[in-house]
Every structure is written in structure tokens, then in C-alpha cells.
Design a protein around this motif. Structure first.
Motif, PDB file in Angstrom:
ATOM      1  N   PHE A   1       7.218   1.469  11.335  1.00  0.00           N
ATOM      2  CA  PHE A   1       7.382   0.893  10.011  1.00  0.00           C
ATOM      3  C   PHE A   1       6.330   1.456   9.067  1.00  0.00           C
ATOM      4  CE2 PHE A   1       4.739  -2.022  12.394  1.00  0.00           C
ATOM      5  CZ  PHE A   1       3.784  -2.485  11.504  1.00  0.00           C
ATOM      6  N   HIS A   2       6.714   1.541   7.820  1.00  0.00           N
ATOM      7  CA  HIS A   2       5.914   2.180   6.779  1.00  0.00           C
ATOM      8  C   HIS A   2       5.360   1.096   5.853  1.00  0.00           C
ATOM      9  CE1 HIS A   2       5.858   6.452   5.028  1.00  0.00           C
ATOM     10  NE2 HIS A   2       4.819   5.816   4.558  1.00  0.00           N
ATOM     11  N   ILE A   3       4.064   1.130   5.606  1.00  0.00           N
ATOM     12  CA  ILE A   3       3.447   0.211   4.655  1.00  0.00           C
ATOM     13  C   ILE A   3       3.036   1.026   3.438  1.00  0.00           C
ATOM     14  CG2 ILE A   3       1.502  -1.312   4.192  1.00  0.00           C
ATOM     15  CD1 ILE A   3       1.536  -2.120   7.107  1.00  0.00           C
ATOM     16  N   MET A   4       3.500   0.582   2.280  1.00  0.00           N
ATOM     17  CA  MET A   4       3.190   1.257   1.022  1.00  0.00           C
ATOM     18  C   MET A   4       2.491   0.284   0.076  1.00  0.00           C
ATOM     19  SD  MET A   4       6.846   3.106   0.659  1.00  0.00           S
ATOM     20  CE  MET A   4       6.662   4.831   0.375  1.00  0.00           C
ATOM     21  N   LYS A   5       2.018   0.812  -1.030  1.00  0.00           N
ATOM     22  CA  LYS A   5       1.347  -0.007  -2.034  1.00  0.00           C
ATOM     23  C   LYS A   5       2.247  -1.172  -2.439  1.00  0.00           C
ATOM     24  CE  LYS A   5      -1.240   0.232  -6.231  1.00  0.00           C
ATOM     25  NZ  LYS A   5      -2.000   1.006  -7.132  1.00  0.00           N
ATOM     26  N   ASN A   6       1.653  -2.330  -2.642  1.00  0.00           N
ATOM     27  CA  ASN A   6       2.329  -3.572  -3.027  1.00  0.00           C
ATOM     28  C   ASN A   6       3.246  -4.126  -1.943  1.00  0.00           C
ATOM     29  OD1 ASN A   6       1.098  -3.585  -5.607  1.00  0.00           O
ATOM     30  ND2 ASN A   6       2.639  -2.139  -6.335  1.00  0.00           N
ATOM     31  N   HIS A   7       3.058  -3.700  -0.702  1.00  0.00           N
ATOM     32  CA  HIS A   7       3.837  -4.219   0.425  1.00  0.00           C
ATOM     33  C   HIS A   7       3.523  -5.711   0.599  1.00  0.00           C
ATOM     34  CE1 HIS A   7       5.380  -4.654   4.530  1.00  0.00           C
ATOM     35  NE2 HIS A   7       5.930  -3.454   4.425  1.00  0.00           N
ATOM     36  N   ALA A   8       4.496  -6.467   1.028  1.00  0.00           N
ATOM     37  CA  ALA A   8       4.273  -7.886   1.319  1.00  0.00           C
ATOM     38  C   ALA A   8       3.254  -8.023   2.447  1.00  0.00           C
ATOM     39  CB  ALA A   8       5.585  -8.541   1.724  1.00  0.00           C
ATOM     40  N   GLY A   9       2.556  -9.133   2.477  1.00  0.00           N
ATOM     41  CA  GLY A   9       1.599  -9.383   3.541  1.00  0.00           C
ATOM     42  C   GLY A   9       2.275  -9.347   4.904  1.00  0.00           C
ATOM     43  N   ILE A  10       1.587  -8.804   5.891  1.00  0.00           N
ATOM     44  CA  ILE A  10       2.166  -8.665   7.223  1.00  0.00           C
ATOM     45  C   ILE A  10       1.062  -8.688   8.273  1.00  0.00           C
ATOM     46  CG2 ILE A  10       2.110  -6.140   7.113  1.00  0.00           C
ATOM     47  CD1 ILE A  10       4.680  -6.089   8.788  1.00  0.00           C
ATOM     48  N   VAL A  11       1.392  -9.277   9.421  1.00  0.00           N
ATOM     49  CA  VAL A  11       0.573  -9.184  10.626  1.00  0.00           C
ATOM     50  C   VAL A  11       1.531  -8.767  11.725  1.00  0.00           C
ATOM     51  CG1 VAL A  11      -0.833 -10.417  12.312  1.00  0.00           C
ATOM     52  CG2 VAL A  11      -1.067 -10.953   9.882  1.00  0.00           C
ATOM     53  N   SER A  12       1.212  -7.705  12.450  1.00  0.00           N
ATOM     54  CA  SER A  12       2.129  -7.198  13.466  1.00  0.00           C
ATOM     55  C   SER A  12       1.362  -6.569  14.620  1.00  0.00           C
ATOM     56  CB  SER A  12       3.062  -6.148  12.849  1.00  0.00           C
ATOM     57  OG  SER A  12       3.949  -5.633  13.818  1.00  0.00           O
ATOM     58  N   SER A  13       1.937  -6.669  15.813  1.00  0.00           N
ATOM     59  CA  SER A  13       1.367  -5.965  16.963  1.00  0.00           C
ATOM     60  C   SER A  13       1.844  -4.516  16.916  1.00  0.00           C
ATOM     61  CB  SER A  13       1.780  -6.633  18.271  1.00  0.00           C
ATOM     62  OG  SER A  13       3.180  -6.625  18.405  1.00  0.00           O
ATOM     63  N   LEU A  14       1.062  -3.648  17.529  1.00  0.00           N
ATOM     64  CA  LEU A  14       1.375  -2.224  17.573  1.00  0.00           C
ATOM     65  C   LEU A  14       1.455  -1.776  19.023  1.00  0.00           C
ATOM     66  CD1 LEU A  14      -1.134  -0.995  14.837  1.00  0.00           C
ATOM     67  CD2 LEU A  14       1.297  -1.517  14.544  1.00  0.00           C
ATOM     68  N   ILE A  15       2.305  -0.790  19.280  1.00  0.00           N
ATOM     69  CA  ILE A  15       2.422  -0.218  20.616  1.00  0.00           C
ATOM     70  C   ILE A  15       1.824   1.188  20.603  1.00  0.00           C
ATOM     71  CG2 ILE A  15       4.471  -1.593  21.164  1.00  0.00           C
ATOM     72  CD1 ILE A  15       6.125   1.025  20.687  1.00  0.00           C
ATOM     73  N   GLY A  16       1.840   1.824  21.747  1.00  0.00           N
ATOM     74  CA  GLY A  16       1.334   3.191  21.833  1.00  0.00           C
ATOM     75  C   GLY A  16       2.118   4.144  20.944  1.00  0.00           C
ATOM     76  N   GLY A  17       1.414   5.037  20.309  1.00  0.00           N
ATOM     77  CA  GLY A  17       2.036   5.998  19.400  1.00  0.00           C
ATOM     78  C   GLY A  17       1.003   6.568  18.458  1.00  0.00           C
ATOM     79  N   LYS A  18       1.461   6.980  17.297  1.00  0.00           N
ATOM     80  CA  LYS A  18       0.566   7.569  16.301  1.00  0.00           C
ATOM     81  C   LYS A  18       0.529   6.724  15.038  1.00  0.00           C
ATOM     82  CE  LYS A  18       1.345  12.402  17.568  1.00  0.00           C
ATOM     83  NZ  LYS A  18       1.838  13.692  17.064  1.00  0.00           N
ATOM     84  N   VAL A  19      -0.682   6.484  14.542  1.00  0.00           N
ATOM     85  CA  VAL A  19      -0.867   5.926  13.212  1.00  0.00           C
ATOM     86  C   VAL A  19      -0.913   7.134  12.283  1.00  0.00           C
ATOM     87  CG1 VAL A  19      -2.457   4.711  11.677  1.00  0.00           C
ATOM     88  CG2 VAL A  19      -2.135   3.909  14.026  1.00  0.00           C
ATOM     89  N   LYS A  20      -0.025   7.172  11.299  1.00  0.00           N
ATOM     90  CA  LYS A  20       0.020   8.314  10.384  1.00  0.00           C
ATOM     91  C   LYS A  20      -0.397   7.873   8.989  1.00  0.00           C
ATOM     92  CE  LYS A  20       3.584  10.788  12.903  1.00  0.00           C
ATOM     93  NZ  LYS A  20       4.919  11.392  12.851  1.00  0.00           N
ATOM     94  N   LEU A  21      -1.427   8.531   8.481  1.00  0.00           N
ATOM     95  CA  LEU A  21      -1.921   8.255   7.132  1.00  0.00           C
ATOM     96  C   LEU A  21      -1.368   9.294   6.169  1.00  0.00           C
ATOM     97  CD1 LEU A  21      -5.702   7.572   7.814  1.00  0.00           C
ATOM     98  CD2 LEU A  21      -3.828   5.910   7.707  1.00  0.00           C
ATOM     99  N   TYR A  22      -0.812   8.840   5.077  1.00  0.00           N
ATOM    100  CA  TYR A  22      -0.368   9.712   3.991  1.00  0.00           C
ATOM    101  C   TYR A  22      -1.455   9.599   2.933  1.00  0.00           C
ATOM    102  CZ  TYR A  22       4.103   9.812   6.368  1.00  0.00           C
ATOM    103  OH  TYR A  22       5.089   9.992   7.306  1.00  0.00           O
ATOM    104  N   VAL A  23      -2.261  10.641   2.836  1.00  0.00           N
ATOM    105  CA  VAL A  23      -3.476  10.591   2.028  1.00  0.00           C
ATOM    106  C   VAL A  23      -3.738  11.969   1.440  1.00  0.00           C
ATOM    107  CG1 VAL A  23      -4.902  10.994   4.071  1.00  0.00           C
ATOM    108  CG2 VAL A  23      -5.913   9.883   2.110  1.00  0.00           C
ATOM    109  N   ASN A  24      -4.358  12.003   0.276  1.00  0.00           N
ATOM    110  CA  ASN A  24      -4.659  13.282  -0.366  1.00  0.00           C
ATOM    111  C   ASN A  24      -5.703  14.074   0.413  1.00  0.00           C
ATOM    112  OD1 ASN A  24      -2.817  12.675  -2.386  1.00  0.00           O
ATOM    113  ND2 ASN A  24      -4.362  11.691  -3.652  1.00  0.00           N
ATOM    114  N   SER A  25      -6.716  13.379   0.923  1.00  0.00           N
ATOM    115  CA  SER A  25      -7.744  14.038   1.735  1.00  0.00           C
ATOM    116  C   SER A  25      -8.483  12.985   2.558  1.00  0.00           C
ATOM    117  CB  SER A  25      -8.737  14.799   0.849  1.00  0.00           C
ATOM    118  OG  SER A  25      -9.459  13.901   0.033  1.00  0.00           O
TER     119      SER A  25
END
Length: 93
Positions: free
Chosen positions: A29-53
Motif C-alpha cells: 500500500f502507498h501512503i501519500m501526502k494528506n493520507h488518512a491516519g493509519i496503523v498497520s502491521s508490515l510483513i517482509g519486503g521492501k519499504v520504498k521511499l519516493y524522495v528527491n534525495s
């Protein structure tokens, strides 16, 4: 939005990102600016950051997904995310 990624040993990342893609129990799942509040568990995988630097202090923790886009990934085994008011914290191992 501001994201902080923490492990029991150290701070993996802290800073401003455009969005973050997370490995959830029911799929990515993708979290973007102004996303509703959320608490969630995560499984094994990759956290991907979309960032300028990424600051040099944190860059060593990440793999650049491709040269064209500014997408950086960090592998996790499991974790939890809390996001509210454009601030998120990811606790992982």
C-alpha cells in the motif's frame, strides 16, 4: 510529509518524502501526502521511499531502485507503521 524509519539498533531514515510504498499483510500500500491516519502491521519486503534525495548519513541503508526515478528501497522482515497528519513512523527489523 515526514517519515522516520527505526530499527532496534539505529535510525534508518528521517526526513521529507513525497510518498512511501509499504509491504502490508494484505498487499503493498502507498501512503501519500494528506493520507488518512493509519496503523498497520508490515510483513517482509521492501519499504520504498519516493524522495528527491537522501542525506548521505542515511543513503548507505538504501538501494536505489532505478536511475530514472528517485525511488530508494530498504528491506525489512516485519514491522508496524503509524501515520497521521503527514507524519509517519515505521518500526521494523
Amino acid at each position: 510529509m515526514n517519515i522516520k524509519i527505526l530499527t532496534p539498533e539505529y535510525v534508518v531514515f528521517e526526513g521529507e518524502v513525497n510518498s512511501v510504498l509499504l509491504p502490508g499483510k494484505n498487499g503493498e500500500f502507498h501512503i501519500m501526502k494528506n493520507h488518512a491516519g493509519i496503523v498497520s502491521s508490515l510483513i517482509g519486503g521492501k519499504v520504498k521511499l519516493y524522495v528527491n534525495s537522501i542525506e548521505d548519513a542515511y543513503a548507505k541503508n538504501f538501494t536505489r531502485e532505478n536511475e530514472k526515478d528517485s525511488v530508494f528501497s530498504y528491506p525489512i522482515k516485519s514491522g508496524v507503521v503509524e501515520f497521521n497528519h503527514d507524519k509517519g513512523i515505521i518500526l521494523c527489523e
